[in-house]
Design a protein around this motif. Sequence first.
Motif, PDB file in Angstrom:
ATOM      1  N   ARG B 425       0.932  -1.247  -0.143  1.00  0.00           N
ATOM      2  CA  ARG B 425      -0.044  -0.059   0.056  1.00  0.00           C
ATOM      3  C   ARG B 425       0.989   1.307  -0.234  1.00  0.00           C
ATOM      4  O   ARG B 425       0.391   2.574  -0.882  1.00  0.00           O
ATOM      5  CB  ARG B 425      -1.157  -0.252   0.996  1.00  0.00           C
ATOM      6  CG  ARG B 425      -2.806  -0.804   1.055  1.00  0.00           C
ATOM      7  CD  ARG B 425      -2.985  -0.633  -0.235  1.00  0.00           C
ATOM      8  NE  ARG B 425      -3.118   0.927  -0.554  1.00  0.00           N
ATOM      9  CZ  ARG B 425      -3.262   1.834  -1.826  1.00  0.00           C
ATOM     10  NH1 ARG B 425      -3.498   0.746  -1.900  1.00  0.00           N
ATOM     11  NH2 ARG B 425      -4.605   2.541  -1.299  1.00  0.00           N
ATOM     12  N   TRP B 426       1.727   1.131   0.878  1.00  0.00           N
ATOM     13  CA  TRP B 426       2.552   2.138   1.122  1.00  0.00           C
ATOM     14  C   TRP B 426       3.756   2.374   0.237  1.00  0.00           C
ATOM     15  O   TRP B 426       4.519   3.831  -0.188  1.00  0.00           O
ATOM     16  CB  TRP B 426       3.163   3.078   2.390  1.00  0.00           C
ATOM     17  CG  TRP B 426       2.056   3.072   3.628  1.00  0.00           C
ATOM     18  CD1 TRP B 426       0.018   3.400   3.024  1.00  0.00           C
ATOM     19  CD2 TRP B 426       2.344   2.514   4.918  1.00  0.00           C
ATOM     20  NE1 TRP B 426       0.148   2.890   4.175  1.00  0.00           N
ATOM     21  CE2 TRP B 426       0.415   2.870   5.288  1.00  0.00           C
ATOM     22  CE3 TRP B 426       2.668   2.226   5.866  1.00  0.00           C
ATOM     23  CZ2 TRP B 426       0.565   2.947   6.680  1.00  0.00           C
ATOM     24  CZ3 TRP B 426       2.654   2.353   6.897  1.00  0.00           C
ATOM     25  CH2 TRP B 426       1.163   2.593   7.063  1.00  0.00           C
ATOM     26  N   LEU B 427       4.277   1.694  -0.616  1.00  0.00           N
ATOM     27  CA  LEU B 427       5.695   2.114  -1.253  1.00  0.00           C
ATOM     28  C   LEU B 427       5.664   1.347  -2.680  1.00  0.00           C
ATOM     29  O   LEU B 427       4.754   0.459  -3.218  1.00  0.00           O
ATOM     30  CB  LEU B 427       6.779   0.784  -1.011  1.00  0.00           C
ATOM     31  CG  LEU B 427       7.107   1.356   1.221  1.00  0.00           C
ATOM     32  CD1 LEU B 427       8.250   0.784   2.008  1.00  0.00           C
ATOM     33  CD2 LEU B 427       8.137   2.978   0.816  1.00  0.00           C
ATOM     34  N   PRO B 428       5.915   1.712  -3.314  1.00  0.00           N
ATOM     35  CA  PRO B 428       6.181   1.504  -5.032  1.00  0.00           C
ATOM     36  C   PRO B 428       6.916  -0.458  -5.024  1.00  0.00           C
ATOM     37  O   PRO B 428       8.128  -0.840  -4.776  1.00  0.00           O
ATOM     38  CB  PRO B 428       7.503   2.395  -5.749  1.00  0.00           C
ATOM     39  CG  PRO B 428       8.005   2.974  -5.063  1.00  0.00           C
ATOM     40  CD  PRO B 428       7.108   2.925  -3.688  1.00  0.00           C
ATOM     41  N   LEU B 429       5.395  -1.010  -6.042  1.00  0.00           N
ATOM     42  CA  LEU B 429       6.036  -2.406  -6.144  1.00  0.00           C
ATOM     43  C   LEU B 429       6.961  -2.661  -6.541  1.00  0.00           C
ATOM     44  O   LEU B 429       7.746  -3.836  -7.306  1.00  0.00           O
ATOM     45  CB  LEU B 429       4.837  -2.670  -6.531  1.00  0.00           C
ATOM     46  CG  LEU B 429       3.792  -3.166  -5.406  1.00  0.00           C
ATOM     47  CD1 LEU B 429       2.675  -3.318  -5.815  1.00  0.00           C
ATOM     48  CD2 LEU B 429       3.890  -4.062  -4.410  1.00  0.00           C
ATOM     49  N   VAL B 430       7.293  -1.589  -7.830  1.00  0.00           N
ATOM     50  CA  VAL B 430       7.929  -1.798  -9.064  1.00  0.00           C
ATOM     51  C   VAL B 430       9.138  -0.640  -8.724  1.00  0.00           C
ATOM     52  O   VAL B 430       8.685   0.172  -8.689  1.00  0.00           O
ATOM     53  CB  VAL B 430       7.662  -2.006 -10.315  1.00  0.00           C
ATOM     54  CG1 VAL B 430       8.652  -2.483 -11.355  1.00  0.00           C
ATOM     55  CG2 VAL B 430       6.513  -3.362 -10.701  1.00  0.00           C
ATOM     56  N   SER B 431      10.235  -1.055  -8.853  1.00  0.00           N
ATOM     57  CA  SER B 431      11.225  -0.037  -9.108  1.00  0.00           C
ATOM     58  C   SER B 431      11.228   1.591 -10.163  1.00  0.00           C
ATOM     59  O   SER B 431      11.445   0.321 -11.902  1.00  0.00           O
ATOM     60  CB  SER B 431      12.791  -0.986  -8.755  1.00  0.00           C
ATOM     61  OG  SER B 431      14.051   0.721  -9.270  1.00  0.00           O
ATOM     62  N   MET B 432      11.197   2.146  -9.985  1.00  0.00           N
ATOM     63  CA  MET B 432      10.352   3.337 -11.214  1.00  0.00           C
ATOM     64  C   MET B 432      12.086   4.123 -11.472  1.00  0.00           C
ATOM     65  O   MET B 432      11.506   4.213 -13.014  1.00  0.00           O
ATOM     66  CB  MET B 432       9.933   4.929 -10.386  1.00  0.00           C
ATOM     67  CG  MET B 432       8.386   3.969 -10.588  1.00  0.00           C
ATOM     68  SD  MET B 432       6.995   5.535  -9.412  1.00  0.00           S
ATOM     69  CE  MET B 432       7.705   5.346  -7.855  1.00  0.00           C
ATOM     70  N   TYR B 433      12.790   4.172 -11.121  1.00  0.00           N
ATOM     71  CA  TYR B 433      13.542   5.095 -12.029  1.00  0.00           C
ATOM     72  C   TYR B 433      14.658   3.449 -12.899  1.00  0.00           C
ATOM     73  O   TYR B 433      15.323   4.140 -14.188  1.00  0.00           O
ATOM     74  CB  TYR B 433      15.251   4.854 -10.867  1.00  0.00           C
ATOM     75  CG  TYR B 433      15.579   5.024 -10.260  1.00  0.00           C
ATOM     76  CD1 TYR B 433      16.777   4.254 -10.001  1.00  0.00           C
ATOM     77  CD2 TYR B 433      15.281   4.376  -8.690  1.00  0.00           C
ATOM     78  CE1 TYR B 433      17.651   2.883  -9.567  1.00  0.00           C
ATOM     79  CE2 TYR B 433      15.632   3.121  -8.118  1.00  0.00           C
ATOM     80  CZ  TYR B 433      16.972   2.462  -7.801  1.00  0.00           C
ATOM     81  OH  TYR B 433      17.950   2.155  -7.523  1.00  0.00           O
TER      82      TYR B 433
END
Lengths: 176, 447
Positions: B425-433
């Motif tokens: 819920r709180w953190l991005p599930l996939v590394s965006m950068y």
Amino acid sequence: MKASHGCLAQFASVPALLAAVKQLRLDGYTRLEAYTPFAVDGLAEALGPVRSRIPLLMLLGGLLGGFGTLALQYYAAVIDYPIDVGGRPDASWPAFIPAALEMTILFAALAGVAGMLAGNGLPRLNHPLFGSEHFDEASRDGLFVLLRADDPRYEIGRVLHDLARLDPLHVEQVPR
Amino acid sequence: MSAPVRRGEPTLASVTDQVSAIVLQRPTGRIWLLAFALALALTALLGAGISYLLAKGVGIWGVDMPVAWAFAIADYVWWIAIGMAGTFISAALYLARQEWRTSLNRYAEAMTVFAVSVSGIFPILHLGRPWFFYWLAPYPDRMGVWPQWRSSLLWDFFAIVAYLIVSILYFYVGLIPDLATLRDRAHTRGKQVFYGLLALGWRGEARHWQRFETLSLLLAGLAVPLVFSVHSMVALDFSEALLPGWHSTIFPPFFVAGALFSGFAMVLVLGIPLRRFYGLGDFITERHLDNLAKMLLAAGLFVDYSYLSEIFTAFYGGDRYEIAMTMQRFTGAYAWVFWTTIACNVVAIQALWWARVRRHHGVLFALGIVVLVGMWFERFMLIASSLYRDFLPSSWGMFYPTLWDLAFLFGSIGLFFVLFLLFVRWLPLVSMYELRKLAHRHGGTAA
């Protein structure tokens, strides 16, 4: 007018950003910064000479952790509280290695993270760039060059002229 | 041509928006709430168990002489093993420049941090007087004594502490640029402050990125040997003892293979529902699941080889106690545990040779669960079958779990899922950068 932190220009593509940085370096600007949403290969080198101390720091951290733990074990088991177990040597080096190995890795990692944060001037709660109108895009798809106001060549008329040549999407003055 | 790593035409903006929207815009959802409520209930059970244990002592478990290690140690080894694969997937595939890892590394690292945290509860509670657990650490105390440096239990303590801290650092450092993205995209003040504080003021300057990348590479280089050493230390807890079945040099590599095996299984078990419920099909593609399934099979074959090698060594070595212990595993009181292990970890995984099985998500998910169950039984088998019959027939005895043993096992699963669901819920599930870097590399400079 309020004191300026610098002049921020956004570019449309990575090649345009790299070309702009190289041209500005040729123009003689030295206090240049570039902001990108991911690590662009070659950009840091284009901005000026780079020297990374992180590998050395991690090596020193690892050595400190490893030899420090060996020294601690030697002190504890040989000097401070020797226990005679059937005449075996107090300094049982093979048995001292596991803890020392783990602490080598732990201290190297801690030194590396501390070095990365300190080198990047983090953590910090605020920064003049966060006041910029467009800078939010730098963590999405925005590619920016900042000419800092403390550059010896910084003079707003000349800066705007030099930036306009490079075909930026837009140019913005960032207040301090 | 294999299936693509990433479907569609991704741009820097689209991958960022898609992943950050899961955290910032997507409503909580009924399935998440249901899962969270269930996980919380199980965690409450664990909390009750821990309180009761602190009041009464480890006697609430079924442990007694001669089986003084049982469920708690099996739970501990099981969890810490699951915690090995996240860092391994992330770091080893990074060093091997396997681009497909980008979709998996974030949640696998989160899995690692939570599994290791959960695992640490068990050895501490097992101490008998858990409130003195800090006696394991070397510090100048008033008693004037030091920990026993020659004991594998102390090595294990150092290994867990080092691994927990390094895996948290590795996870957190990798999160910093993504936390900055969430800070910049958040619309409410509360979220801006929350992500802003966590992002530490990250701005993405080129030289910052360079230090960041140097650190990521070096941390990955440190993490791979760390994974191997930590689980080897776990294995040494057993092989430093003299019991038949434990006192064996094969244990460290055998345990490492088992750790990767159960860890890959957990990555599949978590990834398949995430993909389904969070629309991550663009990121976690068929190819990822196929690759994971192949890695699961490969790790499983290493484990199977270790089983064979253990049995072979027992008979080839000719030690009567080793042979007796091996025969006890086949036919003794815990034979059903042994055969369950074999059914799960040797027989069931052979299905993964077929590409059709690897493509069927339901079957893959089920196989992941089967492997996790099998690996838990394996740990219990290794512990109980060596302890319940050692050298002296006068000291033989059975182990029977109590309800509290089960409460701790299922409660720990609940605690793990509470942490993991909060992460979702709180953190991005996939590394965006890293997705942006991939999008840039493959799609030119579409910005």
